[in-house]
Motif scaffolding. Structure first.
Motif, short mmCIF file in Angstrom:
data_model
loop_
_atom_site.label_atom_id
_atom_site.label_comp_id
_atom_site.label_asym_id
_atom_site.label_seq_id
_atom_site.Cartn_x
_atom_site.Cartn_y
_atom_site.Cartn_z
N ILE A 76 -4.53 9.81 -17.12
CA ILE A 76 -4.48 10.17 -15.70
C ILE A 76 -3.94 9.01 -14.88
CG2 ILE A 76 -5.93 10.72 -13.69
CD1 ILE A 76 -7.80 12.18 -15.66
N LEU A 77 -4.40 7.79 -15.17
CA LEU A 77 -3.96 6.62 -14.42
C LEU A 77 -2.47 6.36 -14.61
CD1 LEU A 77 -6.93 4.13 -14.83
CD2 LEU A 77 -6.36 5.57 -12.88
N TYR A 78 -1.99 6.51 -15.85
CA TYR A 78 -0.56 6.31 -16.08
C TYR A 78 0.26 7.35 -15.32
CZ TYR A 78 -0.79 2.59 -19.55
OH TYR A 78 -0.97 1.39 -20.17
N GLU A 79 -0.23 8.59 -15.24
CA GLU A 79 0.48 9.61 -14.48
C GLU A 79 0.48 9.26 -12.99
OE1 GLU A 79 0.57 14.48 -13.83
OE2 GLU A 79 -0.86 13.57 -15.22
N LEU A 80 -0.66 8.79 -12.48
CA LEU A 80 -0.72 8.37 -11.08
C LEU A 80 0.21 7.20 -10.81
CD1 LEU A 80 -4.53 8.68 -10.25
CD2 LEU A 80 -2.67 9.82 -9.04
N LEU A 81 0.21 6.22 -11.70
CA LEU A 81 1.07 5.05 -11.51
C LEU A 81 2.55 5.45 -11.51
CD1 LEU A 81 -0.79 2.42 -13.72
CD2 LEU A 81 -0.63 2.47 -11.22
N SER A 82 2.89 6.44 -12.33
CA SER A 82 4.26 6.94 -12.34
C SER A 82 4.63 7.53 -10.98
CB SER A 82 4.42 8.00 -13.44
OG SER A 82 5.69 8.61 -13.36
N PHE A 106 3.07 6.82 -8.08
CA PHE A 106 3.08 5.72 -7.10
C PHE A 106 4.38 4.92 -7.20
CE2 PHE A 106 -1.74 5.87 -7.03
CZ PHE A 106 -1.81 6.22 -5.69
N TRP A 107 4.88 4.75 -8.42
CA TRP A 107 6.12 4.00 -8.61
C TRP A 107 7.27 4.69 -7.88
CZ3 TRP A 107 7.25 -0.60 -11.03
CH2 TRP A 107 8.61 -0.88 -11.21
N LYS A 108 7.36 6.01 -8.02
CA LYS A 108 8.43 6.75 -7.34
C LYS A 108 8.27 6.67 -5.83
CE LYS A 108 9.01 10.16 -11.04
NZ LYS A 108 8.85 11.60 -11.41
N ALA A 109 7.02 6.79 -5.36
CA ALA A 109 6.78 6.81 -3.91
C ALA A 109 6.95 5.42 -3.29
CB ALA A 109 5.38 7.34 -3.62
N GLY A 110 6.68 4.36 -4.07
CA GLY A 110 6.70 3.01 -3.52
C GLY A 110 8.06 2.37 -3.45
N LYS A 111 9.02 2.87 -4.24
CA LYS A 111 10.39 2.33 -4.25
C LYS A 111 10.38 0.81 -4.50
CE LYS A 111 12.30 5.87 -1.17
NZ LYS A 111 11.08 6.69 -1.09
N TRP A 112 9.67 0.39 -5.54
CA TRP A 112 9.64 -1.03 -5.90
C TRP A 112 10.83 -1.38 -6.79
CZ3 TRP A 112 4.08 0.36 -7.33
CH2 TRP A 112 3.28 0.32 -6.18
N GLU A 113 11.15 -2.65 -6.84
CA GLU A 113 12.21 -3.13 -7.69
C GLU A 113 11.66 -4.18 -8.65
OE1 GLU A 113 15.39 -4.62 -5.35
OE2 GLU A 113 15.79 -2.70 -4.35
N LEU A 114 12.25 -4.23 -9.82
CA LEU A 114 11.82 -5.22 -10.81
C LEU A 114 12.15 -6.62 -10.30
CD1 LEU A 114 12.97 -3.50 -14.12
CD2 LEU A 114 10.65 -3.70 -13.24
N PRO A 115 11.32 -7.63 -10.68
CA PRO A 115 11.53 -9.00 -10.20
C PRO A 115 12.84 -9.59 -10.72
CG PRO A 115 9.87 -8.95 -11.92
CD PRO A 115 10.16 -7.52 -11.58
N LEU A 116 13.40 -10.51 -9.94
CA LEU A 116 14.67 -11.13 -10.30
C LEU A 116 14.49 -12.61 -10.67
CD1 LEU A 116 16.93 -9.54 -7.53
CD2 LEU A 116 16.66 -8.81 -9.92
N HIS A 117 13.33 -12.97 -11.21
CA HIS A 117 13.09 -14.35 -11.58
C HIS A 117 13.95 -14.74 -12.78
CE1 HIS A 117 9.74 -14.56 -8.83
NE2 HIS A 117 9.18 -13.51 -9.40
N ASN A 118 14.28 -16.02 -12.86
CA ASN A 118 15.01 -16.55 -14.00
C ASN A 118 14.22 -16.27 -15.29
OD1 ASN A 118 15.48 -18.84 -16.06
ND2 ASN A 118 17.25 -18.99 -14.71
N ALA A 176 0.84 -1.19 0.00
CA ALA A 176 0.00 0.00 0.00
C ALA A 176 0.88 1.25 0.00
CB ALA A 176 -0.91 -0.01 1.22
N VAL A 177 0.52 2.23 -0.83
CA VAL A 177 1.31 3.45 -0.96
C VAL A 177 0.38 4.66 -0.83
CG1 VAL A 177 2.84 4.81 -2.43
CG2 VAL A 177 2.96 2.31 -2.48
N GLU A 178 0.78 5.62 0.00
CA GLU A 178 0.05 6.87 0.13
C GLU A 178 0.73 7.94 -0.71
OE1 GLU A 178 -0.16 10.22 3.54
OE2 GLU A 178 -1.04 8.30 4.16
N LEU A 179 -0.06 8.72 -1.44
CA LEU A 179 0.48 9.78 -2.28
C LEU A 179 -0.19 11.09 -1.88
CD1 LEU A 179 2.30 10.36 -4.79
CD2 LEU A 179 0.24 10.06 -6.19
N ASN A 180 0.57 11.97 -1.22
CA ASN A 180 -0.01 13.24 -0.78
C ASN A 180 0.58 14.44 -1.49
OD1 ASN A 180 2.52 13.39 0.41
ND2 ASN A 180 1.75 12.83 2.44
#
Length: 292
Positions: free
Chosen positions: A162-168, A170-182, A121-125
């Protein structure tokens, strides 16, 4: 002396935007974008959402949800990203107005990309003020379907932007990393997911899916659970129920017809599985005319 065409080619190659495989593989499916008045009589109890990512925004007053058992207070005029495959329960509200967007972000083969990121969960204020205005203006306030004319399609494309802008954000705020699966294993599981997505009405035995992935049954089940987050049989049931949920809102087929179409024993069997999964019987869900 350097050829003029060669110089142009070098400048073009060094300044062009090189998109990542992750971004290029995205498909965004928006299932619902609406506003709900929480003072309405229907909202006095608990309400569940499952399997789709959600963006929430409340105005004027607080509301509280449980996200995978974790309590989250929705503060007024803050955007909240709540990930897929976690049960959400609205447990308290102060007669707020809730704006919500339900969506799914897939790869081209059908994999849930946000689940691969193990999102939280990520909060964006902090966001541009005009973004809030555009988001509120897009919300649907009635249950009547919008005709697909030029104006409606233009509005839908505006919502996607609008959603793509929000997701961008959220991505910065969430500090997620790409998966490392084989990569090879991921390709094999994607092949299976794509097969299930294209044939949602059939029941696919695990040995059949393992053969499609060119793996042993045990290895396939282990890798599928690791990447998708659930066993193959449960994933198939999940996707069937999601399809049925959408058809209940958009189609006139009876529950018996849907049960036969998707491989359930009868309407009673489908109703029991549907209620256990979503917390509401299909009959009442169809009357509600809303995914949330």
């Amino acid at each position: 002396m350097q050829n003029r065409n060669d110089s142009y080619f070098k400048v073009y190659k060094t300044t062009a935007l090189q998109m990542s495989d992750f971004t290029n593989s995205m498909q965004l499916y928006v299932y619902e974008h609406a506003v709900v008045d929480l003072s309405d009589r229907y909202w006095r109890g608990q309400s569940d959402v499952n399997s789709h990512c959600s963006i929430f925004l409340t105005t004027c007053r607080n509301a509280e949800v449980q996200c995978g058992g974790e309590p989250i207070t929705l503060k007024p005029y803050c955007f909240y990203f709540l990930p897929s495959q976690l049960r959400l329960t609205l447990v308290r509200h102060d007669h707020a107005r809730l704006y919500h967007t339900l969506f799914r972000m897939n790869s081209w083969s059908g994999l849930d990309l946000w689940h691969l990121l193990k999102p939280h969960a990520v909060e964006l204020n902090e966001y541009p003020p005009e973004l809030l205005e555009k988001y509120l203006a897009c919300a649907r306030t009635e249950n009547t379907p919008t005709p697909h004319d030029n104006a409606a399609i233009s509005g839908e494309l505006g919502l996607m932007a609008i959603l793509y802008e929000l997701l961008s954000l959220f991505w910065k705020a969430g500090k997620w990393e790409l998966p490392l699966h084989n990569p090879d294993t991921l390709d094999r599981i994607e092949r299976v997911v794509n097969f299930i997505e294209n044939n949602p009405e059939r029941n696919h035995p695990v040995p059949e899916l393992a053969r499609l992935a060119c793996m042993s049954r045990e290895h396939f089940t282990l890798e599928f659970r690791k990447i998708i987050g659930m066993p193959p049989a449960r994933y198939q049931t999940e996707r069937k129920l999601q399809q049925i949920r959408l058809l209940l809102l958009r189609d006139t087929q009876t529950l018996g017809e849907l049960a036969e179409r998707f491989g359930f024993s009868n309407a009673f069997h489908l109703s029991r599985v549907f209620k256990r999964h979503f917390g509401i019987a299909p009959k009442f869900f169809r009357q509600r005319r809303s995914l949330f």
